[in-house]
Design a protein around this motif. Structure first.
Motif, PDB file in Angstrom:
ATOM      1  N   SER A 181       0.840  14.568   4.325  1.00 13.62           N
ATOM      2  CA  SER A 181       0.126  14.099   5.517  1.00 13.62           C
ATOM      3  C   SER A 181      -0.741  12.896   5.195  1.00 13.62           C
ATOM      4  O   SER A 181      -1.168  12.697   4.045  1.00 13.62           O
ATOM      5  CB  SER A 181      -0.721  15.224   6.119  1.00 13.62           C
ATOM      6  N   PHE A 182      -1.004  12.091   6.234  1.00 11.70           N
ATOM      7  CA  PHE A 182      -1.759  10.851   6.093  1.00 11.70           C
ATOM      8  C   PHE A 182      -2.853  10.808   7.149  1.00 11.70           C
ATOM      9  O   PHE A 182      -2.572  10.956   8.341  1.00 11.70           O
ATOM     10  CB  PHE A 182      -0.821   9.647   6.251  1.00 11.70           C
ATOM     11  N   ASN A 183      -4.081  10.600   6.693  1.00  9.50           N
ATOM     12  CA  ASN A 183      -5.243  10.532   7.577  1.00  9.50           C
ATOM     13  C   ASN A 183      -5.296   9.129   8.187  1.00  9.50           C
ATOM     14  O   ASN A 183      -5.533   8.150   7.479  1.00  9.50           O
ATOM     15  CB  ASN A 183      -6.504  10.833   6.752  1.00  9.50           C
ATOM     16  N   LEU A 184      -5.050   9.026   9.488  1.00 13.46           N
ATOM     17  CA  LEU A 184      -4.907   7.722  10.138  1.00 13.46           C
ATOM     18  C   LEU A 184      -6.210   7.272  10.806  1.00 13.46           C
ATOM     19  O   LEU A 184      -6.995   8.090  11.273  1.00 13.46           O
ATOM     20  CB  LEU A 184      -3.793   7.782  11.188  1.00 13.46           C
ATOM     21  N   ARG A 185      -6.380   5.955  10.864  1.00 12.21           N
ATOM     22  CA  ARG A 185      -7.559   5.370  11.506  1.00 12.21           C
ATOM     23  C   ARG A 185      -7.411   5.466  13.028  1.00 12.21           C
ATOM     24  O   ARG A 185      -6.374   5.076  13.577  1.00 12.21           O
ATOM     25  CB  ARG A 185      -7.712   3.911  11.083  1.00 12.21           C
ATOM     26  N   ARG A 214      -2.008  -1.620   5.772  1.00 11.80           N
ATOM     27  CA  ARG A 214      -2.988  -0.924   4.929  1.00 11.80           C
ATOM     28  C   ARG A 214      -4.123  -0.284   5.746  1.00 11.80           C
ATOM     29  O   ARG A 214      -4.506   0.862   5.510  1.00 11.80           O
ATOM     30  CB  ARG A 214      -3.574  -1.919   3.918  1.00 11.80           C
ATOM     31  N   ASN A 215      -4.671  -1.027   6.702  1.00 11.42           N
ATOM     32  CA  ASN A 215      -5.867  -0.555   7.395  1.00 11.42           C
ATOM     33  C   ASN A 215      -5.590   0.575   8.387  1.00 11.42           C
ATOM     34  O   ASN A 215      -6.504   1.146   8.950  1.00 11.42           O
ATOM     35  CB  ASN A 215      -6.565  -1.719   8.113  1.00 11.42           C
ATOM     36  N   GLY A 216      -4.307   0.905   8.584  1.00  8.96           N
ATOM     37  CA  GLY A 216      -3.997   2.055   9.430  1.00  8.96           C
ATOM     38  C   GLY A 216      -4.343   3.380   8.767  1.00  8.96           C
ATOM     39  O   GLY A 216      -4.445   4.410   9.426  1.00  8.96           O
ATOM     40  N   PHE A 217      -4.569   3.327   7.450  1.00 17.02           N
ATOM     41  CA  PHE A 217      -4.812   4.541   6.666  1.00 17.02           C
ATOM     42  C   PHE A 217      -6.283   4.629   6.289  1.00 17.02           C
ATOM     43  O   PHE A 217      -6.866   3.672   5.776  1.00 17.02           O
ATOM     44  CB  PHE A 217      -3.950   4.529   5.398  1.00 17.02           C
ATOM     45  N   GLU A 222      -3.792   7.474  -0.101  1.00 23.32           N
ATOM     46  CA  GLU A 222      -2.600   7.844   0.665  1.00 23.32           C
ATOM     47  C   GLU A 222      -1.747   6.614   0.968  1.00 23.32           C
ATOM     48  O   GLU A 222      -0.514   6.677   0.916  1.00 23.32           O
ATOM     49  CB  GLU A 222      -3.013   8.569   1.946  1.00 23.32           C
ATOM     50  N   TYR A 223      -2.391   5.517   1.280  1.00 16.94           N
ATOM     51  CA  TYR A 223      -1.675   4.239   1.432  1.00 16.94           C
ATOM     52  C   TYR A 223      -0.977   3.881   0.113  1.00 16.94           C
ATOM     53  O   TYR A 223       0.202   3.516   0.096  1.00 16.94           O
ATOM     54  CB  TYR A 223      -2.665   3.147   1.858  1.00 16.94           C
ATOM     55  N   ASN A 224      -1.700   4.001  -1.001  1.00 13.97           N
ATOM     56  CA  ASN A 224      -1.133   3.670  -2.313  1.00 13.97           C
ATOM     57  C   ASN A 224       0.048   4.570  -2.663  1.00 13.97           C
ATOM     58  O   ASN A 224       1.013   4.129  -3.292  1.00 13.97           O
ATOM     59  CB  ASN A 224      -2.209   3.763  -3.402  1.00 13.97           C
ATOM     60  N   TRP A 225      -0.032   5.829  -2.276  1.00 20.70           N
ATOM     61  CA  TRP A 225       1.059   6.772  -2.539  1.00 20.70           C
ATOM     62  C   TRP A 225       2.352   6.276  -1.884  1.00 20.70           C
ATOM     63  O   TRP A 225       3.423   6.296  -2.501  1.00 20.70           O
ATOM     64  CB  TRP A 225       0.686   8.156  -2.017  1.00 20.70           C
ATOM     65  N   LEU A 226       2.238   5.817  -0.646  1.00 18.65           N
ATOM     66  CA  LEU A 226       3.421   5.306   0.054  1.00 18.65           C
ATOM     67  C   LEU A 226       3.959   4.042  -0.606  1.00 18.65           C
ATOM     68  O   LEU A 226       5.172   3.898  -0.805  1.00 18.65           O
ATOM     69  CB  LEU A 226       3.065   4.998   1.518  1.00 18.65           C
ATOM     70  N   VAL A 227       3.062   3.116  -0.951  1.00 20.45           N
ATOM     71  CA  VAL A 227       3.494   1.874  -1.598  1.00 20.45           C
ATOM     72  C   VAL A 227       4.198   2.194  -2.917  1.00 20.45           C
ATOM     73  O   VAL A 227       5.255   1.631  -3.233  1.00 20.45           O
ATOM     74  CB  VAL A 227       2.296   0.927  -1.830  1.00 20.45           C
ATOM     75  N   ASN A 228       3.650   3.133  -3.676  1.00 21.14           N
ATOM     76  CA  ASN A 228       4.261   3.524  -4.954  1.00 21.14           C
ATOM     77  C   ASN A 228       5.607   4.216  -4.755  1.00 21.14           C
ATOM     78  O   ASN A 228       6.519   4.071  -5.587  1.00 21.14           O
ATOM     79  CB  ASN A 228       3.319   4.429  -5.754  1.00 21.14           C
ATOM     80  N   GLY A 231       7.798   1.259  -3.969  1.00 19.48           N
ATOM     81  CA  GLY A 231       7.687   0.143  -4.908  1.00 19.48           C
ATOM     82  C   GLY A 231       7.157  -1.084  -4.173  1.00 19.48           C
ATOM     83  O   GLY A 231       7.660  -1.434  -3.098  1.00 19.48           O
ATOM     84  N   LYS A 232       6.156  -1.732  -4.749  1.00 17.24           N
ATOM     85  CA  LYS A 232       5.460  -2.819  -4.061  1.00 17.24           C
ATOM     86  C   LYS A 232       6.407  -3.930  -3.605  1.00 17.24           C
ATOM     87  O   LYS A 232       6.256  -4.485  -2.518  1.00 17.24           O
ATOM     88  CB  LYS A 232       4.357  -3.389  -4.968  1.00 17.24           C
ATOM     89  N   LYS A 233       7.411  -4.234  -4.409  1.00 17.71           N
ATOM     90  CA  LYS A 233       8.331  -5.328  -4.059  1.00 17.71           C
ATOM     91  C   LYS A 233       9.219  -4.981  -2.858  1.00 17.71           C
ATOM     92  O   LYS A 233       9.845  -5.863  -2.264  1.00 17.71           O
ATOM     93  CB  LYS A 233       9.186  -5.704  -5.266  1.00 17.71           C
ATOM     94  N   ASN A 234       9.281  -3.702  -2.511  1.00 12.36           N
ATOM     95  CA  ASN A 234      10.116  -3.251  -1.395  1.00 12.36           C
ATOM     96  C   ASN A 234       9.335  -3.037  -0.102  1.00 12.36           C
ATOM     97  O   ASN A 234       9.902  -2.580   0.894  1.00 12.36           O
ATOM     98  CB  ASN A 234      10.822  -1.942  -1.763  1.00 12.36           C
ATOM     99  N   VAL A 235       8.048  -3.372  -0.130  1.00 12.53           N
ATOM    100  CA  VAL A 235       7.174  -3.099   1.014  1.00 12.53           C
ATOM    101  C   VAL A 235       6.787  -4.405   1.697  1.00 12.53           C
ATOM    102  O   VAL A 235       6.359  -5.361   1.046  1.00 12.53           O
ATOM    103  CB  VAL A 235       5.916  -2.335   0.548  1.00 12.53           C
ATOM    104  N   PHE A 236       6.932  -4.430   3.012  1.00  5.22           N
ATOM    105  CA  PHE A 236       6.526  -5.585   3.815  1.00  5.22           C
ATOM    106  C   PHE A 236       5.189  -5.252   4.468  1.00  5.22           C
ATOM    107  O   PHE A 236       5.098  -4.361   5.313  1.00  5.22           O
ATOM    108  CB  PHE A 236       7.583  -5.893   4.885  1.00  5.22           C
ATOM    109  N   GLU A 237       4.153  -5.951   4.062  1.00  8.63           N
ATOM    110  CA  GLU A 237       2.794  -5.694   4.579  1.00  8.63           C
ATOM    111  C   GLU A 237       2.586  -6.478   5.879  1.00  8.63           C
ATOM    112  O   GLU A 237       2.796  -7.695   5.918  1.00  8.63           O
ATOM    113  CB  GLU A 237       1.750  -6.147   3.551  1.00  8.63           C
TER     114      GLU A 237
END
Length: 303
Positions: A181-185, A214-217, A222-228, A231-237
């Motif tokens: 689960s992810f705690n959302l803003r 990023r700021n949605g979290f 929890e944001y970092n968990w998703l990016v990991n 993989g950072k190179k596969n994520v469009f911010e």
């Protein structure tokens, strides 16, 4: 009908697409369910029915082009039936009815003809205190990702749609899945700081790629968990403004084909660099209600 949904990107075979027909009069400020709708009511720019109908029919044509079986809700006069993702969702072969805002309970009855094709034992209802909407629920193989809001002031947020009781209920229904689960803003007043659902700030796309804001979290880890996970190179911010326009709320027909809003220039260019065909549609009017393409589709079967 044999339901099958295990992720966001496998080849789509059947879907319920909402309808903007007979949407009813513009709501008053008191009736607005989210801060973006309220903003457009105040500005006098709330979307017109004919514009939203045209946008949704453009999506229907794309789905038909890819030979997807498209169901539509039965029409209820003067009633908003655009966002079918809110009212139910499918995980594996189970159809789960959302516990939704009381004013919207008629919407599930409008897809009764779809539910009649599903084996009754596969249709599940969560406990009464478990509030959930489909925009917060994302199957991802062994994972089940769920957006929520854990604050003690949950009841104060009309934008809080999925609670911790629903997360626990999903853990009980799918014990073989890793439910994360992810705690959302949340904000009742500023749409640029409100992640109404998980798909308003995150979505998997293509082969092992993801769109994220990023700021949605509320929780950095929890944001970092998703990016990991991707993989950072596969994520469009995406930026705060891109989240406001719902850039993460596109819809995958397959790993290689997505439907996206035609004004998402930066995102659509990136998607194409990933080898993904982007079917562009106009959807800017519907986005004024804080929902976009994923919100208005309820996938039933993916390969």
């Amino acid at each position: 009908m044999k339901l099958n949904i295990n992720n966001e990107t496998s080849r789509l075979k059947a879907v319920v697409l909402g309808t903007a027909k007979s949407i009813g009069p513009q709501p008053s400020l008191d009736e607005a369910y989210d801060p973006k709708s309220a903003e457009h009511i105040r500005m006098g720019s709330y979307p017109k029915e004919e514009d939203m109908v045209r946008e949704m029919e453009a999506v229907a044509k794309i789905l038909e082009k890819y030979e997807v079986k498209v169901y539509r809700p039965r029409l209820i006069e003067d009633y908003n039936q655009i966002f079918t993702r809110d009212i139910a969702f499918v995980i594996e072969d189970k159809f789960i009815k959302s516990n939704i805002l009381p004013d919207r309970e008629k919407e599930i009855e409008a897809i009764r003809h779809v539910m009649d094709e599903i084996e009754p034992s596969k249709i599940l209802t969560l406990p009464e205190d478990a509030h959930v909407e489909g925009g917060d629920v994302m199957p991802l193989g062994e994972y089940l990702l769920v957006g929520t809001y854990r604050g003690a002031d949950y009841k104060d947020f009309i934008t809080g749609r999925t609670n911790v009781q629903a997360v626990d209920a999903l853990k009980g229904l799918f014990p073989h899945k890793k439910v994360v689960s992810f705690n959302l803003r949340k904000s009742n007043t500023e749409p640029r700081d409100n992640a109404l659902h998980l798909d308003c700030c995150f979505q998997p796309v293509g082969k092992g790629k993801a769109i994220i804001h990023r700021n949605g979290f509320l929780e950095e880890e929890e944001y970092n968990w998703l990016v990991n996970l991707f993989g950072k190179k596969n994520v469009f911010e995406i930026s705060r403004e891109e989240m406001y326009y719902m850039n993460s709320n596109i819809f995958s027909i397959s790993e290689d084909v997505v439907i996206s809003e035609k004004n998402f220039t930066r995102l659509n260019e990136w998607l194409r660099t990933q080898g993904i065909t982007v079917e562009e549609v106009p959807y800017a009017e519907i986005s004024k209600q804080e929902g976009l393409l994923r919100c208005s589709t309820l996938p039933l079967i993916r390969e």
